[in-house]
Design a protein around this motif. Structure first.
Motif, PDB file in Angstrom:
ATOM      1  N   GLU A  24      48.191  99.567 -34.124  1.00  0.00           N
ATOM      2  CA  GLU A  24      47.761  98.874 -35.336  1.00  0.00           C
ATOM      3  C   GLU A  24      47.762  99.812 -36.537  1.00  0.00           C
ATOM      4  O   GLU A  24      47.588 101.029 -36.387  1.00  0.00           O
ATOM      5  CB  GLU A  24      46.334  98.319 -35.176  1.00  0.00           C
ATOM      6  N   PHE A  26      51.352  90.560 -37.701  1.00  0.00           N
ATOM      7  CA  PHE A  26      50.655  90.808 -38.958  1.00  0.00           C
ATOM      8  C   PHE A  26      49.389  89.955 -39.047  1.00  0.00           C
ATOM      9  O   PHE A  26      49.293  88.890 -38.428  1.00  0.00           O
ATOM     10  CB  PHE A  26      51.550  90.465 -40.154  1.00  0.00           C
ATOM     11  N   ARG A  50      54.162  86.649 -36.995  1.00  0.00           N
ATOM     12  CA  ARG A  50      54.858  87.586 -36.125  1.00  0.00           C
ATOM     13  C   ARG A  50      56.323  87.652 -36.517  1.00  0.00           C
ATOM     14  O   ARG A  50      56.903  86.659 -36.958  1.00  0.00           O
ATOM     15  CB  ARG A  50      54.702  87.184 -34.658  1.00  0.00           C
ATOM     16  N   SER A  96      48.952  95.395 -39.593  1.00  0.00           N
ATOM     17  CA  SER A  96      50.203  95.311 -38.839  1.00  0.00           C
ATOM     18  C   SER A  96      49.982  95.837 -37.436  1.00  0.00           C
ATOM     19  O   SER A  96      49.112  96.687 -37.212  1.00  0.00           O
ATOM     20  CB  SER A  96      51.302  96.132 -39.520  1.00  0.00           C
ATOM     21  N   CYS A  97      50.782  95.345 -36.513  1.00  0.00           N
ATOM     22  CA  CYS A  97      50.730  95.816 -35.137  1.00  0.00           C
ATOM     23  C   CYS A  97      52.154  95.846 -34.608  1.00  0.00           C
ATOM     24  O   CYS A  97      52.824  94.807 -34.584  1.00  0.00           O
ATOM     25  CB  CYS A  97      49.866  94.896 -34.292  1.00  0.00           C
ATOM     26  N   THR A  98      52.599  97.006 -34.203  1.00  0.00           N
ATOM     27  CA  THR A  98      53.929  97.138 -33.623  1.00  0.00           C
ATOM     28  C   THR A  98      53.798  97.370 -32.129  1.00  0.00           C
ATOM     29  O   THR A  98      52.972  98.172 -31.691  1.00  0.00           O
ATOM     30  CB  THR A  98      54.704  98.289 -34.275  1.00  0.00           C
ATOM     31  N   ARG A 139      46.239  93.840 -45.359  1.00  0.00           N
ATOM     32  CA  ARG A 139      47.237  93.332 -44.422  1.00  0.00           C
ATOM     33  C   ARG A 139      47.328  94.282 -43.249  1.00  0.00           C
ATOM     34  O   ARG A 139      47.683  95.459 -43.408  1.00  0.00           O
ATOM     35  CB  ARG A 139      48.603  93.209 -45.094  1.00  0.00           C
ATOM     36  N   GLN A 157      47.292  88.857 -42.490  1.00  0.00           N
ATOM     37  CA  GLN A 157      46.995  88.921 -43.911  1.00  0.00           C
ATOM     38  C   GLN A 157      45.576  88.414 -44.122  1.00  0.00           C
ATOM     39  O   GLN A 157      45.272  87.274 -43.768  1.00  0.00           O
ATOM     40  CB  GLN A 157      47.985  88.067 -44.705  1.00  0.00           C
ATOM     41  N   GLY A 186      46.972  99.589 -41.203  1.00  0.00           N
ATOM     42  CA  GLY A 186      46.674  98.767 -42.365  1.00  0.00           C
ATOM     43  C   GLY A 186      45.201  98.573 -42.665  1.00  0.00           C
ATOM     44  O   GLY A 186      44.848  97.957 -43.674  1.00  0.00           O
ATOM     45  N   CYS A 242      44.752  94.517 -32.021  1.00  0.00           N
ATOM     46  CA  CYS A 242      45.915  93.689 -31.720  1.00  0.00           C
ATOM     47  C   CYS A 242      45.954  93.468 -30.209  1.00  0.00           C
ATOM     48  O   CYS A 242      45.637  94.391 -29.438  1.00  0.00           O
ATOM     49  CB  CYS A 242      47.150  94.444 -32.199  1.00  0.00           C
ATOM     50  N   THR A 278      56.683  92.907 -34.100  1.00  0.00           N
ATOM     51  CA  THR A 278      55.561  93.226 -34.978  1.00  0.00           C
ATOM     52  C   THR A 278      54.724  91.998 -35.254  1.00  0.00           C
ATOM     53  O   THR A 278      55.234  90.879 -35.367  1.00  0.00           O
ATOM     54  CB  THR A 278      56.077  93.817 -36.302  1.00  0.00           C
TER      55      THR A 278
END
Length: 126
Positions: A6, A82, A74, A21-23, A19, A84, A8, A98, A80
């Motif tokens: 994760e 997201f 997604r 994010s998770c990759t 926002r 928001q 952001g 995440c 990834t």
């Protein structure tokens, strides 16, 4: 080995936005497309709370506490996820995680999902 990373998180004033994010590493794009993805959060001294999920068909579910303020999405081409977050409130302060599981309800429940990340801190000041 599957890893969820994760990013952001941060500190904002009430009413602000962030926002997340998770990759996902270790998934092929095909594998990622078979998992429900979501976010849960936990504040100190409080129970874990499922925040939102997005299914493989892009169907979304939100906790009542964030409806209308948070949007989950997604990108299956980049593995990834997201989140928001707008109109943030002090009560949104928590560590955000995440998660991935074959079952969306699992991510929103108190059960452990198949995979989850290390978390990113969100702090909202009044």
């Amino acid at each position: 080995q599957v890893q969820l990373v994760e990013s952001g998180g941060g500190s904002v004033q009430a009413g602000g936005s962030l926002r997340l994010s998770c990759t996902v590493y270790g998934y092929t794009e095909y594998t990622y497309n078979t998992y429900c993805m979501g976010w849960w959060r936990q504040a100190p001294g409080k129970e874990r709370e499922g925040v939102a999920t997005v299914s493989v068909t892009y169907s979304t579910v939100y906790a009542d506490s964030v409806k209308g303020r948070f949007t989950i999405s997604r990108d299956n081409t980049k593995n990834t996820l997201f989140l928001q977050m707008t109109s943030l409130k002090p009560e949104d302060t928590a560590m955000y995680y995440c998660a991935a599981d074959l079952s969306c309800p699992t991510i929103l429940s108190s059960r452990s999902p198949k995979y989850w990340g290390q978390g990113t801190q969100v702090t909202v000041s009044s």
